[in-house]
Design a protein around this motif. Structure first.
Motif, PDB file in Angstrom:
ATOM      1  N   LYS A  82       0.840  -1.197   0.000  1.00 36.53           N
ATOM      2  CA  LYS A  82       0.000   0.000   0.000  1.00 36.53           C
ATOM      3  C   LYS A  82       0.874   1.246   0.000  1.00 36.53           C
ATOM      4  O   LYS A  82       2.055   1.192   0.311  1.00 36.53           O
ATOM      5  CB  LYS A  82      -0.882   0.031   1.246  1.00 36.53           C
ATOM      6  N   GLU A  83       0.271   2.388  -0.293  1.00 37.98           N
ATOM      7  CA  GLU A  83       1.006   3.637  -0.160  1.00 37.98           C
ATOM      8  C   GLU A  83       0.535   4.444   1.052  1.00 37.98           C
ATOM      9  O   GLU A  83       1.052   5.518   1.315  1.00 37.98           O
ATOM     10  CB  GLU A  83       0.959   4.480  -1.433  1.00 37.98           C
ATOM     11  N   TYR A  84      -0.411   3.899   1.812  1.00 36.21           N
ATOM     12  CA  TYR A  84      -0.884   4.593   3.005  1.00 36.21           C
ATOM     13  C   TYR A  84      -1.410   3.586   4.024  1.00 36.21           C
ATOM     14  O   TYR A  84      -2.161   2.667   3.678  1.00 36.21           O
ATOM     15  CB  TYR A  84      -2.000   5.583   2.638  1.00 36.21           C
ATOM     16  N   LEU A  85      -0.986   3.746   5.272  1.00 35.31           N
ATOM     17  CA  LEU A  85      -1.530   2.985   6.393  1.00 35.31           C
ATOM     18  C   LEU A  85      -2.184   3.991   7.329  1.00 35.31           C
ATOM     19  O   LEU A  85      -1.549   4.962   7.732  1.00 35.31           O
ATOM     20  CB  LEU A  85      -0.432   2.215   7.134  1.00 35.31           C
ATOM     21  N   GLY A  86      -3.452   3.748   7.666  1.00 33.62           N
ATOM     22  CA  GLY A  86      -4.209   4.728   8.433  1.00 33.62           C
ATOM     23  C   GLY A  86      -4.587   4.305   9.829  1.00 33.62           C
ATOM     24  O   GLY A  86      -5.529   4.852  10.402  1.00 33.62           O
TER      25      GLY A  86
END
Length: 185
Positions: free
Chosen positions: A114-118
């Motif tokens: 992924k390009e984002y972990l939230g």
């Protein structure tokens, strides 16, 4: 030189002269006279953790970035990381690293697709499974987040990056991943 050659130019550069006994302090002062973005801190030698902590306290920008004195950035390294700040406003952004001086040039890639972990859980799980590296450099970190969580470097220990990275992973709620080369180690 690699910082001053960045395509991203809206930064302050804090050079910490940690008690060097050669002419490094003079070189730092010379750069500061030539470029108003540069601040120099001269201090008695106290080690890398104390030097980084001095830089954190002196910084005024929205995001912080650590670069070791023997490493370099590609000319678009900060631009690539800043693009993820603009897109996600994360607690921190991380990119891929080229390692030079090994048997060959090695790419240390972040192993998160992924390009984002939230979420804090995703970030901690990715850290615990060694999907990103345990070093301070090559992370663009939200300064307010860093200060609110008192993420300073422990002084007087070896491998301070590992402890600091663990603390970062336990506090962060958002992380962006740039799957591109942004640092040379």
């Amino acid at each position: 030189e690699s910082i001053l050659a960045q395509t991203f130019t809206n930064f302050e550069l804090i050079l910490v002269n940690d008690g060097s006994e050669d002419d490094s302090g003079e070189v730092c002062d010379r750069y500061a006279k030539e470029d108003k973005r540069i601040k120099v801190i001269h201090k008695k030698n106290a080690g890398v953790s104390a030097a980084r902590n001095s830089g954190i306290c002196a910084a005024t920008g929205d995001y912080l970035y650590f670069l070791d004195s023997d490493d370099m950035l590609p000319s678009d390294g900060l631009d690539k990381l800043a693009a993820y700040v603009a897109k996600y406003q994360p607690d921190f952004v991380i990119g891929d690293i080229y390692g030079e001086g090994f048997d060959d040039t090695t790419l240390f890639s972040v192993k998160i697709e992924k390009e984002y972990l939230g979420s804090q859980r995703e970030i901690l799980d990715s850290y615990a499974s060694f999907q990103w590296y345990m070093m301070a450099p090559n992370k663009l970190i939200n300064r307010k987040f860093l200060l609110e969580n008192r993420l300073f470097f422990k002084e007087g220990i070896v491998s301070e990056d590992e402890l600091w990275s663990f603390q970062l992973a336990t506090c962060a709620n958002s992380m962006a991943i740039c799957h591109d080369y942004t640092y040379t180690y």
